[in-house]
Design a protein around this motif. Structure first.
Motif, PDB file in Angstrom:
ATOM      1  N   ASN A 153     -25.891  22.821 -49.303  1.00 33.20           N
ATOM      2  CA  ASN A 153     -26.277  23.959 -50.142  1.00 33.20           C
ATOM      3  C   ASN A 153     -25.352  25.160 -49.962  1.00 33.20           C
ATOM      4  OD1 ASN A 153     -27.125  24.405 -47.539  1.00 33.20           O
ATOM      5  ND2 ASN A 153     -29.089  25.321 -48.094  1.00 33.20           N
ATOM      6  N   THR A 154     -24.282  24.982 -49.235  1.00 27.19           N
ATOM      7  CA  THR A 154     -23.271  26.039 -49.083  1.00 27.19           C
ATOM      8  C   THR A 154     -21.888  25.409 -49.319  1.00 27.19           C
ATOM      9  OG1 THR A 154     -23.247  25.633 -46.697  1.00 27.19           O
ATOM     10  CG2 THR A 154     -24.591  27.479 -47.481  1.00 27.19           C
ATOM     11  N   PRO A 155     -21.576  25.062 -50.550  1.00 28.48           N
ATOM     12  CA  PRO A 155     -20.331  24.343 -50.865  1.00 28.48           C
ATOM     13  C   PRO A 155     -19.077  25.092 -50.441  1.00 28.48           C
ATOM     14  CG  PRO A 155     -21.383  25.167 -52.865  1.00 28.48           C
ATOM     15  CD  PRO A 155     -22.366  25.340 -51.758  1.00 28.48           C
ATOM     16  N   ALA A 156     -19.131  26.420 -50.409  1.00 26.48           N
ATOM     17  CA  ALA A 156     -17.957  27.188 -49.989  1.00 26.48           C
ATOM     18  C   ALA A 156     -17.624  26.886 -48.533  1.00 26.48           C
ATOM     19  CB  ALA A 156     -18.205  28.678 -50.183  1.00 26.48           C
ATOM     20  N   ARG A 157     -18.662  26.781 -47.695  1.00 26.65           N
ATOM     21  CA  ARG A 157     -18.441  26.466 -46.287  1.00 26.65           C
ATOM     22  C   ARG A 157     -17.892  25.045 -46.138  1.00 26.65           C
ATOM     23  NH1 ARG A 157     -19.959  28.758 -41.439  1.00 26.65           N
ATOM     24  NH2 ARG A 157     -19.911  30.587 -42.763  1.00 26.65           N
ATOM     25  N   LEU A 158     -18.411  24.132 -46.928  1.00 28.35           N
ATOM     26  CA  LEU A 158     -17.961  22.742 -46.889  1.00 28.35           C
ATOM     27  C   LEU A 158     -16.491  22.644 -47.303  1.00 28.35           C
ATOM     28  CD1 LEU A 158     -19.177  19.907 -46.331  1.00 28.35           C
ATOM     29  CD2 LEU A 158     -19.543  19.711 -48.789  1.00 28.35           C
ATOM     30  N   LYS A 159     -16.117  23.451 -48.269  1.00 29.39           N
ATOM     31  CA  LYS A 159     -14.754  23.413 -48.790  1.00 29.39           C
ATOM     32  C   LYS A 159     -13.730  23.803 -47.737  1.00 29.39           C
ATOM     33  CE  LYS A 159     -11.871  25.683 -52.318  1.00 29.39           C
ATOM     34  NZ  LYS A 159     -11.858  26.695 -53.395  1.00 29.39           N
ATOM     35  N   PHE A 160     -14.096  24.704 -46.823  1.00 29.14           N
ATOM     36  CA  PHE A 160     -13.141  25.214 -45.854  1.00 29.14           C
ATOM     37  C   PHE A 160     -13.094  24.418 -44.559  1.00 29.14           C
ATOM     38  CE2 PHE A 160     -13.433  28.925 -48.611  1.00 29.14           C
ATOM     39  CZ  PHE A 160     -12.102  29.298 -48.687  1.00 29.14           C
ATOM     40  N   LEU A 161     -13.813  23.320 -44.497  1.00 30.88           N
ATOM     41  CA  LEU A 161     -13.691  22.441 -43.340  1.00 30.88           C
ATOM     42  C   LEU A 161     -12.332  21.762 -43.359  1.00 30.88           C
ATOM     43  CD1 LEU A 161     -17.196  20.716 -43.109  1.00 30.88           C
ATOM     44  CD2 LEU A 161     -16.325  22.625 -41.761  1.00 30.88           C
ATOM     45  N   LYS A 162     -11.858  21.371 -42.179  1.00 27.38           N
ATOM     46  CA  LYS A 162     -10.567  20.696 -42.066  1.00 27.38           C
ATOM     47  C   LYS A 162     -10.740  19.211 -42.392  1.00 27.38           C
ATOM     48  CE  LYS A 162      -8.517  24.448 -40.582  1.00 27.38           C
ATOM     49  NZ  LYS A 162      -7.513  25.158 -41.394  1.00 27.38           N
ATOM     50  N   SER A 163      -9.677  18.449 -42.169  1.00 24.87           N
ATOM     51  CA  SER A 163      -9.721  17.009 -42.441  1.00 24.87           C
ATOM     52  C   SER A 163     -10.725  16.323 -41.519  1.00 24.87           C
ATOM     53  CB  SER A 163      -8.336  16.398 -42.242  1.00 24.87           C
ATOM     54  OG  SER A 163      -7.963  16.450 -40.884  1.00 24.87           O
ATOM     55  N   ASP A 164     -11.113  15.098 -41.893  1.00 25.11           N
ATOM     56  CA  ASP A 164     -12.098  14.362 -41.102  1.00 25.11           C
ATOM     57  C   ASP A 164     -11.644  14.187 -39.660  1.00 25.11           C
ATOM     58  OD1 ASP A 164     -13.668  14.207 -43.305  1.00 25.11           O
ATOM     59  OD2 ASP A 164     -13.322  12.079 -43.719  1.00 25.11           O
ATOM     60  N   SER A 165     -10.382  13.843 -39.456  1.00 20.91           N
ATOM     61  CA  SER A 165      -9.895  13.616 -38.095  1.00 20.91           C
ATOM     62  C   SER A 165      -9.929  14.895 -37.268  1.00 20.91           C
ATOM     63  CB  SER A 165      -8.469  13.060 -38.126  1.00 20.91           C
ATOM     64  OG  SER A 165      -7.585  13.985 -38.727  1.00 20.91           O
ATOM     65  N   VAL A 166      -9.659  16.026 -37.913  1.00 19.14           N
ATOM     66  CA  VAL A 166      -9.695  17.306 -37.209  1.00 19.14           C
ATOM     67  C   VAL A 166     -11.117  17.657 -36.795  1.00 19.14           C
ATOM     68  CG1 VAL A 166      -9.300  19.785 -37.422  1.00 19.14           C
ATOM     69  CG2 VAL A 166      -7.629  18.177 -38.321  1.00 19.14           C
ATOM     70  N   GLU A 167     -12.072  17.496 -37.721  1.00 18.65           N
ATOM     71  CA  GLU A 167     -13.466  17.825 -37.406  1.00 18.65           C
ATOM     72  C   GLU A 167     -14.003  16.931 -36.292  1.00 18.65           C
ATOM     73  OE1 GLU A 167     -14.881  20.456 -38.362  1.00 18.65           O
ATOM     74  OE2 GLU A 167     -13.387  21.010 -39.869  1.00 18.65           O
ATOM     75  N   LEU A 168     -13.593  15.672 -36.296  1.00 20.11           N
ATOM     76  CA  LEU A 168     -14.032  14.762 -35.232  1.00 20.11           C
ATOM     77  C   LEU A 168     -13.435  15.187 -33.898  1.00 20.11           C
ATOM     78  CD1 LEU A 168     -15.656  12.273 -34.474  1.00 20.11           C
ATOM     79  CD2 LEU A 168     -13.661  10.876 -35.017  1.00 20.11           C
ATOM     80  N   ARG A 169     -12.194  15.654 -33.913  1.00 17.33           N
ATOM     81  CA  ARG A 169     -11.570  16.116 -32.671  1.00 17.33           C
ATOM     82  C   ARG A 169     -12.290  17.317 -32.092  1.00 17.33           C
ATOM     83  NH1 ARG A 169      -5.425  17.222 -32.991  1.00 17.33           N
ATOM     84  NH2 ARG A 169      -5.841  17.771 -30.819  1.00 17.33           N
ATOM     85  N   TRP A 170     -12.772  18.207 -32.955  1.00 12.84           N
ATOM     86  CA  TRP A 170     -13.537  19.356 -32.466  1.00 12.84           C
ATOM     87  C   TRP A 170     -14.834  18.892 -31.793  1.00 12.84           C
ATOM     88  CZ3 TRP A 170     -12.502  24.287 -31.568  1.00 12.84           C
ATOM     89  CH2 TRP A 170     -11.395  24.870 -32.192  1.00 12.84           C
ATOM     90  N   ILE A 171     -15.469  17.910 -32.378  1.00 13.85           N
ATOM     91  CA  ILE A 171     -16.698  17.372 -31.780  1.00 13.85           C
ATOM     92  C   ILE A 171     -16.395  16.771 -30.414  1.00 13.85           C
ATOM     93  CG2 ILE A 171     -18.456  15.560 -32.000  1.00 13.85           C
ATOM     94  CD1 ILE A 171     -18.328  16.004 -35.051  1.00 13.85           C
ATOM     95  N   ILE A 172     -15.328  15.972 -30.353  1.00 14.33           N
ATOM     96  CA  ILE A 172     -14.955  15.337 -29.087  1.00 14.33           C
ATOM     97  C   ILE A 172     -14.594  16.392 -28.041  1.00 14.33           C
ATOM     98  CG2 ILE A 172     -13.220  13.856 -27.994  1.00 14.33           C
ATOM     99  CD1 ILE A 172     -13.141  12.277 -30.625  1.00 14.33           C
ATOM    100  N   LYS A 173     -13.960  17.470 -28.478  1.00 17.22           N
ATOM    101  CA  LYS A 173     -13.584  18.549 -27.558  1.00 17.22           C
ATOM    102  C   LYS A 173     -14.806  19.107 -26.849  1.00 17.22           C
ATOM    103  CE  LYS A 173     -11.728  23.258 -27.550  1.00 17.22           C
ATOM    104  NZ  LYS A 173     -11.097  24.336 -28.378  1.00 17.22           N
ATOM    105  N   TYR A 174     -15.851  19.442 -27.612  1.00 20.58           N
ATOM    106  CA  TYR A 174     -17.058  20.003 -27.003  1.00 20.58           C
ATOM    107  C   TYR A 174     -17.755  18.982 -26.110  1.00 20.58           C
ATOM    108  CZ  TYR A 174     -17.013  24.290 -29.821  1.00 20.58           C
ATOM    109  OH  TYR A 174     -16.686  25.504 -30.364  1.00 20.58           O
ATOM    110  N   LEU A 175     -17.867  17.748 -26.590  1.00 21.36           N
ATOM    111  CA  LEU A 175     -18.579  16.734 -25.826  1.00 21.36           C
ATOM    112  C   LEU A 175     -17.843  16.393 -24.533  1.00 21.36           C
ATOM    113  CD1 LEU A 175     -19.775  14.356 -28.686  1.00 21.36           C
ATOM    114  CD2 LEU A 175     -21.145  15.960 -27.348  1.00 21.36           C
TER     115      LEU A 175
END
Length: 631
Positions: A153-175
């Motif tokens: 419900n916030t397409p603008a926020r979705l639009k500014f996400l990085k590539s799939d591999s980048v977002e997964l790397r951020w998740i792995i970083k925190y974990l």
């Protein structure tokens, strides 16, 4: 009519989500912190679509009863603090009570939870911040949260996400950080049915580091520890021989909370000052245990920044602890005599000229001779060394404070498209000499690392390592463009065990590695095998691949596009050109020097290496005469 009014909860929650929920990794961070605060020792995380489609986190913590489950989704509802004074001594990872409400406002959210005394679990369903349903269900003690269609419900926020591999790397970083800070907890992380992290509960931090990074990487660390006035700092820092090109190896924890703190970072880099090159970084896992009332963690919405009661005191403890470890384990340094001779005598002066053969300098090193390329204007022979032997034999090269790299004295600094380092471009007022057709005399080799030549009455000093880097870079680049890079099969494939973050980078760059003549294949969870490398590349294959992963890691954090692919490709061949180049402290024959200088002068950028470092230093004749009092 009044212009000021109170926003509805649904709007205010979405505004709060903009601060707390920056990306899928932010959701994972907040929910994992809640699981840890709930006393869980077994946490399972499932990721689909790099967190945009599904984030599911299950734990075996204390859980919540029916009433608490419902109220937990109200903004500022928390079990961590009860009065204002509690903010001065926060002992939990979460405390604001914003996370669940913020996440639920921008997703399709399902909470399933059960306490030990409940006969059934409570299930709460929320979509876009609107409560849809509350029901009963089955579950063991603990909590499961499903976050689906994040930012639907916030397409603008979705639009500014990085590539799939980048977002997964951020998740792995925190974990990865929470897995290191809490070795007693079992973490199981799945992404589209693939195991990313699987850590059994263990006793010590170092065992967890060993498990996540592998035995080879864990071996670079030295333990350190210091304690003063109820403040304890301890951890593991890399020895000075290990250096990284970025800050990815810096891990800081305060009371088991992962933080990015400027005071700690400055202290760490200060401890390594003058011990590793400028622009390089160590690897470190630093843990600070400090009374809760001596640190304020309530200074940023994501709780990754802190404020110390006495920052300079903290800074000094950290520097002291790391310095003690580095000094205790410092290697013995052999200091050579400053009177290093300039070699000017060659037993094997050239009497034969061959045509330049592409990419075969490593063979010339083995054979002890190198061919000379054809030049339109043949340079003069080093007859001056025979005529004035008394002047050139065993002369000492004095240090001169006026000697500067050629690209600093005659050219402006610009940023190269292939490197972050400052590099050179011809000046508008004084153009660099065109070396392609210039005549020169070879004077000799200094310190088995630098080549001395005379040209137009001036003395030029060439760094043999970076000169060969430039030559190899041009060859590899041309070979890549023409799809003509020769590879050599390794007799024994090299196996690398990568960290979760390194593994994600390898997934992205494996194709470019193959294009550059490095064949790699997946060999189990977070393990890869190197099957071949470009012809002429010698040395430690594992270190080479790790360096490439490190240098390309920053670029893979951006969205995939053509320029990114070219940047990664450039970083790969830059690393390869360094690995295959001749080293310092390597004596060269006359033929090898002749080949190196001739080939360097035919390149398009003879004045700088691919990293942007100077290749040639010019000592003006006027400077030399001035030093000898002749002018």
């Amino acid at each position: 009519m009044s212009k000021i009014y109170i926003l509805p909860d649904r709007i205010s929650n979405r505004i709060a989500a903009g601060e707390v929920v920056e990306r899928p990794a932010s959701v994972v961070k907040e929910l994992v912190e809640n699981s840890i605060d709930a006393g869980a020792d077994d946490i399972e995380i499932k990721i689909i679509g790099q967190g945009k489609k599904l984030i599911q986190i299950s734990d075996n913590g204390t859980g919540m009863d029916h009433d608490d489950a419902i109220i937990s989704l109200e903004r500022h509802s928390t079990s961590k603090i009860k009065k204002a004074e509690d903010l001065d001594s926060i002992s939990t990872l979460g405390f604001r009570g914003e996370a669940l409400a913020s996440i639920a406002s921008v997703s399709r959210f399902t909470l399933t939870t059960r306490t030990e005394g409940d006969s059934a679990a409570t299930i709460v369903e929320v979509t876009g911040g609107k409560l849809l349903n509350v029901s009963k269900g089955a579950r063991q003690q603990g909590t499961t949260i499903r976050v689906e269609d994040l930012f639907f419900n916030t397409p603008a926020r979705l639009k500014f996400l990085k590539s799939d591999s980048v977002e997964l790397r951020w998740i792995i970083k925190y974990l990865t950080r929470y897995a290191i800070a809490h070795p007693e907890i079992r973490f199981n992380v799945f992404s589209s049915s693939q195991h990313i992290i699987q850590t059994p509960p263990i006793k010590t931090v170092f065992e967890r580091i060993y498990h996540l990074l592998g035995s080879e990487q864990a071996g670079i660390f030295l333990p350190f520890e210091s304690e003063r006035q109820n403040i304890k700092v301890f951890g593991y820092c890399s020895h000075t021989g290990h250096q990284k090109a970025n800050r990815d190896g810096l891990f800081y924890f305060i009371n088991k909370r992962s933080v990015d703190d400027k005071i700690i970072s400055h202290a760490v880099l200060s401890a390594y000052e003058n011990l590793i090159p400028k622009g390089k970084y160590p690897s470190i896992f630093l843990f600070l245990e400090i009374p809760f009332d001596k640190v304020d963690v309530n200074v940023h919405p994501t709780k990754t920044e802190v404020r110390f009661d006495n920052p300079s005191y903290i800074h000094d403890i950290i520097v002291e602890a790391i310095n003690a470890a580095l000094i205790k384990n410092s290697p013995v340094i052999k200091i050579n005599s400053p009177d290093t001779e300039v070699k000017t005598q060659f037993e094997d002066k050239p009497n034969h000229v061959d045509k330049l053969k592409k990419g075969s300098f490593s063979n010339y090193l083995k054979e002890g001779t190198a061919p000379t390329s054809e030049r339109k204007n043949t340079r003069t022979t080093p007859s001056h060394m025979e005529k004035h032997d008394d002047l050139y034999t065993e002369q000492k090269l004095e240090k001169s404070g006026q000697i500067q790299p050629l690209h600093e004295t005659n050219i402006e600094k610009i940023e190269s498209p292939g490197t972050k380092a400052e590099t050179a471009s011809p000046s508008k007022t004084e153009a660099l000499p065109d070396l392609h057709t210039r005549e020169y005399n070879i004077v000799g080799q200094y310190n088995d690392s630098f080549i001395l030549i005379e040209m137009d009455d001036d003395l030029y000093i060439i760094d043999q390592h970076v000169a060969h880097e430039r030559i190899r870079y041009n060859e590899l680049k041309a070979g890549l463009e023409n799809e003509d890079i020769e590879s050599q099969q390794l007799l024994i494939p090299v196996t690398l065990e990568l960290s979760p973050e390194e593994n994600q980078v390898m997934e992205v760059i494996s194709v470019e590695l193959s294009n550059a003549g490095i064949d790699v294949e997946s060999f189990g969870p977070r393990a890869w095998r190197v099957l071949s490398v470009p012809t002429g590349v010698v040395g430690d294959t594992e270190s080479m691949i790790r360096e490439i992963i490190e240098t390309t890691g920053e670029f893979t954090k951006k969205k995939n596009n053509k320029s990114l692919t070219l940047r990664i490709r450039d970083e790969v061949i830059t690393s390869l050109s360094c690995q295959g180049a001749i080293k310092k402290n390597m004596p060269l024959t006359y033929d090898q020097i002749e080949w190196l200088v001739d080939t360097l002068f035919q390149t398009d950028e003879p004045y700088r290496c691919p990293h942007g470092r100077p290749v040639i230093i010019k000592i003006n004749q006027k400077e030399i005469l001035t030093k000898f009092g002749r002018k």
